[in-house]
Scaffold this active site. Structure first.
Site, PDB file in Angstrom:
ATOM      1  CD  GLU A  13      -3.365  -2.916   7.650  1.00 40.97           C
ATOM      2  OE1 GLU A  13      -2.248  -3.035   7.164  1.00 40.97           O
ATOM      3  OE2 GLU A  13      -4.113  -1.951   7.409  1.00 40.97           O
TER       4      GLU A  13
ATOM      5  N   GLY B 168       2.473   2.212  10.734  1.00 37.12           N
ATOM      6  CA  GLY B 168       3.352   3.367  10.535  1.00 37.12           C
ATOM      7  C   GLY B 168       4.081   3.806  11.793  1.00 37.12           C
TER       8      GLY B 168
ATOM      9  CG  ASN C  21      -1.708   1.209   1.457  1.00 39.46           C
ATOM     10  OD1 ASN C  21      -1.864   2.023   0.527  1.00 39.46           O
ATOM     11  ND2 ASN C  21      -2.251   1.387   2.656  1.00 39.46           N
TER      12      ASN C  21
ATOM     13  CE  LYS D  83       0.300   3.395   5.044  1.00 40.69           C
ATOM     14  NZ  LYS D  83       0.064   3.499   6.447  1.00 40.69           N
TER      15      LYS D  83
ATOM     16  CB  SER E 103       5.531  -1.505  11.680  1.00 39.09           C
ATOM     17  OG  SER E 103       5.025  -0.207  11.947  1.00 39.09           O
TER      18      SER E 103
ATOM     19  CD  GLU F 162      -3.081   5.255   6.973  1.00 41.28           C
ATOM     20  OE1 GLU F 162      -3.129   5.377   5.737  1.00 41.28           O
ATOM     21  OE2 GLU F 162      -2.092   4.774   7.559  1.00 41.28           O
TER      22      GLU F 162
ATOM     23  CG  HIS G 154      -5.975   1.454   5.551  1.00 38.05           C
ATOM     24  ND1 HIS G 154      -5.510   2.429   6.399  1.00 38.05           N
ATOM     25  CD2 HIS G 154      -4.914   0.657   5.254  1.00 38.05           C
ATOM     26  CE1 HIS G 154      -4.214   2.225   6.611  1.00 38.05           C
ATOM     27  NE2 HIS G 154      -3.831   1.157   5.932  1.00 38.05           N
TER      28      HIS G 154
END
Ligand code: PEP
Length: 259
Positions: free
Chosen positions: A174, A180, A9, A11, A219, A104, A102
């Site tokens: 996740e 991140g 991904n 992003k 990560s 985010e 996701h």
């Protein structure tokens, strides 16, 4: 035997020049790791939507056996939804899948469970595979709520689908605190949650639970991937930051393919 999947991904990173350089370098690493040997491995690149046609063209030119997916999709078929990209548009540009839910998108763009359901349905209606992301926040984990949160996120979607509709669905666990941040769940923590997730799917269909691909994300890099891939319920990885480095991403694919 379940397929193994590694998805990168990007992003909101990259541009046309990055895409060209990336695919060139990734092709070189692909060849040096002989990734072609891993017949059960599927690799997805997930660029920002505007880069999808360029990335797809570079992949075609380099004869790479890599799939492209969307980072997001509209929960509507077509019409007056300025700025949105539909499942049929992703399909038109040869995408085979898209991320849904996701963390985010859930945290920053208001993707609620109902919106997630609409997006999953749009993708399935066009024959694309939703990669449904699930995960708890640090606060929720510390309060002992991790399993409850993940169960709720998953069941709300599973409850709206027939078993026969789930063939293209895959899941990505996740933990939000690992995305991140450089913190990864230990392989044991990740395995425990993956096993829990598979059990929830088994409550709907034992066969589906055997077949469904569950990726780990948060990560993941070439140093920690191997021990994650050795866990029996971890079928691959959704990789953010480390997927921006083509040689490192190829190494993660290699570790997954040989696991
Ligand atoms: C992600 O974006 O899904 C992700 C897992 O990011 P990172 O690998 O950077 O934590």
């Amino acid at each position: 035997m379940r397929p193994k999947v590694v998805a990168g991904n990007w992003k909101m990173n990259g541009d046309q020049a990055f895409s060209r350089d990336y695919i060139k370098s990734f092709k070189a690493s692909w060849d040096s790791y002989s990734l072609k040997q891993y017949s059960g491995l599927s690799v997805f690149i997930i660029p920002p939507a505007i880069l999808i046609p360029g990335v797809q063209a570079c992949i075609d030119d380099s004869d790479l056996d890599v799939l492209v997916a969307g980072q997001n999709v509209a929960g509507y078929e077509s019409g007056a939804y300025t700025g949105e990209i539909s499942a049929s548009m992703l399909h038109d540009f040869s995408c085979k899948a898209a991320l849904v839910g996701h963390s985010e998108r859930r945290a920053l763009f208001g993707d609620t469970d109902n919106i997630v359901i609409d997006k999953v349905k749009q993708l399935l209606a066009r024959g694309l595979g939703p990669i449904l992301c699930l995960g708890e926040s640090l606060e929720e984990r510390e309060q002992g709520l991790a399993e409850r949160v993940v169960k709720a996120q998953l069941e709300v979607v599973l409850d709206t689908l027939e078993v026969s509709e789930c063939a293209l669905l895959s899941l990505a666990y996740e933990p939000v605190w690992a995305i991140g941040t450089g913190k990864t769940a230990t392989p044991e923590e990740a395995q425990a949650m993956h096993e829990f997730i598979r059990q929830i799917v088994a409550d709907k269909s034992v066969e589906l639970a055997e077949e469904i691909v569950i990726l780990y994300g948060g990560s993941v890099n070439s140093a920690n991937a191997d021990s994650l891939f050795r866990q029996k319920d971890i079928d691959g990885a959704l990789v953010g930051g480390a997927s921006l480095k083509p040689d490192e991403f190829a190494e993660i694919c290699h570790l997954c393919g040989r696991s």
